[in-house]
Design an enzyme around this catalytic site. Structure first.
Site, short mmCIF file in Angstrom:
data_model
loop_
_atom_site.label_atom_id
_atom_site.label_comp_id
_atom_site.label_asym_id
_atom_site.label_seq_id
_atom_site.Cartn_x
_atom_site.Cartn_y
_atom_site.Cartn_z
CE LYS A 132 -4.26 -1.76 1.35
NZ LYS A 132 -5.60 -1.32 2.05
CE LYS A 215 -7.01 -7.53 -0.85
NZ LYS A 215 -8.18 -7.07 -0.24
CE LYS A 218 -13.87 -2.21 1.22
NZ LYS A 218 -13.72 -1.79 2.56
P1 ATP Z 1 -8.29 -2.94 -0.10
O1 ATP Z 1 -8.34 -4.09 -1.06
O2 ATP Z 1 -8.48 -1.56 -0.52
O3 ATP Z 1 -7.13 -3.27 0.97
P2 ATP Z 1 -10.37 -4.48 1.06
O4 ATP Z 1 -11.22 -5.01 -0.05
O5 ATP Z 1 -9.36 -5.46 1.79
O6 ATP Z 1 -9.55 -3.11 0.89
P3 ATP Z 1 -11.21 -4.18 3.79
O7 ATP Z 1 -12.47 -3.42 4.15
O8 ATP Z 1 -9.95 -3.88 4.15
O9 ATP Z 1 -11.40 -4.21 2.23
O10 ATP Z 1 -11.82 -5.77 4.36
C1 ATP Z 1 -13.04 -6.29 4.51
C2 ATP Z 1 -12.78 -7.64 4.70
O11 ATP Z 1 -12.90 -8.18 3.54
C3 ATP Z 1 -11.60 -8.27 5.46
O12 ATP Z 1 -12.12 -9.39 6.37
C4 ATP Z 1 -10.80 -8.93 4.25
O13 ATP Z 1 -9.86 -9.92 4.73
C5 ATP Z 1 -11.89 -9.22 3.56
N1 ATP Z 1 -11.53 -9.15 1.83
C6 ATP Z 1 -11.23 -8.36 1.18
N2 ATP Z 1 -10.71 -8.51 -0.02
C7 ATP Z 1 -10.84 -9.74 -0.04
C8 ATP Z 1 -10.75 -10.97 -1.30
N3 ATP Z 1 -10.46 -10.62 -2.44
N4 ATP Z 1 -11.46 -12.13 -1.01
C9 ATP Z 1 -11.93 -12.42 0.08
N5 ATP Z 1 -11.93 -11.80 1.28
C10 ATP Z 1 -11.55 -10.29 1.13
#
Ligand code: ATP
Ligand code: LTN
Length: 348
Positions: A132, A215, A218
């Site tokens: 990040k 992965k 967001k």
């Molecule tokens: P960013 O990708 O911008 O870091 P994020 O998508 O990981 O954000 P968070 O709010 O940080 O969003 O995560 C919320 C929950 O979603 C956490 O439990 C995280 O592990 C899960 N999560 C995020 N991305 C994935 C994914 N691609 N597959 C499964 N679980 C996910």
């Protein structure tokens, strides 16, 4: 919080006359917008499915969201939208408390203290920071570096037993456990419960639609890389239509073909069917047929969530009241843990 007995869950009874003690679940989600299918299948859906088994605390982690630049109005709006979305996905305030992290000042206060007990070497190993922060380390805020310590505080303040998250949080959870164990040992007192992660085998890592080696995220600059929970049927159709596959045109689970396997994994989670059943359904058919079926599943899964979300968003007073009430109900737990921590250290 009202409690419904659920035979076969984690409920334990101390004595015949005492009420059952439920294990505590805590998890957090950032109000950074673009809530996507990975968040839903990797985390939110599991929170909902098991909410009656546990004493649940869910937190919208706005203090984590400011570790990267974010517009104030956007942050404020995203926070309410996230609350509405979580309720629309099925979180039920009879079983869960859902609050905003910055409403409980103990998170920020404990974070300073725990930072002082965190070896820099441990934080240097955190891979999410490296991803990040990018290359310009001189200008990135130090909050991003200390992000995992704040996350540890979220969890430890509530004497949490289980933390349901996606696979990307595995390293942060290990750090949380190490920090808790080290602190307890240092002061020879069980100040913190040692939490365990709940990371599912299927769904914990939903991959990006345009690059299935990354992965779904967001913060990916390409909106076509993710299905968000508020996407229209037209957007879903377009994104699934464009999703990366391969030239083999075989609708089978195959780790060597990451694109189609990711889409099949999503289909499996949405339908609850086995891999064999899915392969049998699409035997002799092409990617076009499979993508049409996946689109339909997605549209039908998201339709009721979107309807409920729109209803909830039209009642901001109810949403704000719920968030405030939840914060009031869990705050004493956080205050007690922080006070114990300060007492053993000798603060005050
Ligand atoms: P960013 O990708 O911008 O870091 P994020 O998508 O990981 O954000 P968070 O709010 O940080 O969003 O995560 C919320 C929950 O979603 C956490 O439990 C995280 O592990 C899960 N999560 C995020 N991305 C994935 C994914 N691609 N597959 C499964 N679980 C996910
Ligand atoms: N770091 C997590 C969000 C998060 C969290 C938490 C998850 C903050 N505090 C406590 C579980 C428990 C993320 O980026 N997904």
């Amino acid at each position: 919080m009202s409690i419904e007995l659920n035979p076969g869950s984690e409920v334990k009874t101390n004595t015949i006359t005492q009420p059952p003690i439920r294990k505590r679940v805590f998890s957090g989600i950032q109000p950074t917008g673009n809530t996507h299918l990975g968040n839903y299948l990797g985390a939110i859906r599991n929170w909902v499915a098991e909410q009656t088994h546990y004493d649940n605390i869910f937190c919208i982690v706005d203090l984590h969201a400011i570790t990267l630049p974010i517009d104030p109005q956007e942050l404020h709006n995203n926070t309410r939208q996230m609350a509405a979305l979580l309720l629309a996905c099925g979180l039920d305030t009879r079983y869960c408390n859902l609050f905003i992290q910055s409403h409980i000042h103990e998170h920020a206060e404990m974070s300073w203290i725990l930072n002082c007990f965190t070896p820099m070497g441990w934080l240097n190993r955190m891979t999410q920071f490296k991803t990040k922060a990018g290359t310009d380390l001189d200008s990135v805020g130090t909050g991003l570096y200390c992000y995992p310590v704040l996350m540890a505080c979220d969890i430890l303040l509530y004497q949490t037993h289980y933390v349901p998250v996606g696979d990307d949080q595995r390293q942060h959870l290990e750090l949380t456990r190490d920090l808790a164990q080290r602190f307890n040992t240092m002061y020879k007192k069980r100040v913190f419960t040692i939490p365990e992660g709940q990371i599912r085998e299927v769904g914990a890592r939903i991959m990006s639609l345009d690059d299935p080696t990354k992965k779904m995220s967001k913060s990916d600059p390409n909106p076509s890389s993710r299905i968000t929970l508020l996407d229209s049927p037209k957007e879903i159709k377009q994104k699934i239509g464009r999703a990366t596959t391969d030239s083999e045109r075989l609708v089978t689970f195959d780790p060597q073909r990451a694109g189609i396997t990711n889409l099949l994994g999503i289909y499996q989670l949405l339908t609850g069917q086995s891999q064999q059943e899915i392969e049998a359904t699409f035997a002799g058919k092409g990617y076009g047929d499979f993508k049409a079926a996946l689109t339909e599943q997605l549209v039908e899964t998201l339709r009721p969530i979107q309807q409920r979300y729109n209803e909830l968003m039209s009642d901001q007073t109810m949403l704000d009241g719920m968030l405030k009430q939840s914060a009031e109900s869990v705050r004493p737990i956080a205050a007690k843990t922080l006070q114990t921590m300060k007492d053993v250290i000798g603060l005050g």
